[in-house]
Scaffold this motif. Structure first.
Motif: not given
Ligand SMILES: [Zn+2]
Length: 201
Positions: A3, A33, A36
């Motif tokens: 990330c 993710c 994100c």
């Molecule tokens: Zn991420």
């Protein structure tokens, strides 16, 4: 990709600086993710709003452009980068921009005199003229929009005049800052600057 690496890549992607293979890696990460992805969507929304408000000389009516969603020419502002690199502030930024967009949209329809301040007791209004009389003190800030301001006395805070004129008598005293703003967008920048100053200090 972790990330921590993804965030700068998002900025580069939105700037159009990410190569094909890198963009593919970023996309892969965003698909897996959720954090994100949420952040990326936030960046995109902020970017779209910021871009729609970036003051570049364009022909035609700015309000109409904003209302009709006509894209602005691309221009990267320093403060756009600031907003994008402070993700925690993004929600607040988007909120402030939405508010200010509506404000700018209404601007041209609203030419009446507006006077705002914390202490208007001694302020005189005659027609379109706002007077701070000699020997009197306005305690705090005074904001006048769409009128003439005649300062003969004292303002202990800031004086802000928007789309108006100011006459300072020799007895006038502004203890705070004096700002004159002539257009809706200038006012938007002024408010944003205010806001940025407030949250970065
Ligand atoms: Zn991420």
């Amino acid at each position: 990709m972790n990330c921590k690496d993804a965030i700068p890549w998002m900025h580069e992607y939105l700037d159009g600086d990410l190569s094909g293979p890198e963009a593919a890696k970023l996309k892969e990460h965003l698909l897996t993710c959720r954090d994100c992805r949420a952040m990326f969507e936030q960046f995109e929304r902020t970017e779209a709003l910021v871009r729609s408000l970036t003051p570049v000389p364009v022909p035609g009516d700015l309000t109409a452009r904003i209302m009709n969603g006509i894209p602005m020419p691309k221009r990267r502002g320093a403060w756009l980068r600031w907003v994008r690199r402070h993700p925690a502030a993004s929600v607040a930024a988007v909120f402030a921009l939405v508010m200010l967009t509506s404000f700018a949209t209404m601007w041209n329809e609203d030419s009446e005199l507006i006077v705002k301040g914390t202490d208007l007791e001694h302020v005189q209004i005659r027609g379109n003229t706002v007077i701070v009389p000699a020997g009197q003190t306005v305690r705090g800030n005074l904001m006048v929009q769409g009128g003439e301001v005649q300062v003969e006395g004292e303002v202990s805070g800031n004086l802000t005049v928007i789309d108006g004129t100011v006459n300072m008598a020799s007895t006038a005293r502004i203890a705070g800052q004096y700002k004159k703003v002539d257009q809706a967008l200038d006012y938007v920048w002024y408010k944003l600057n205010d806001w940025a100053t407030a949250i970065t200090h």
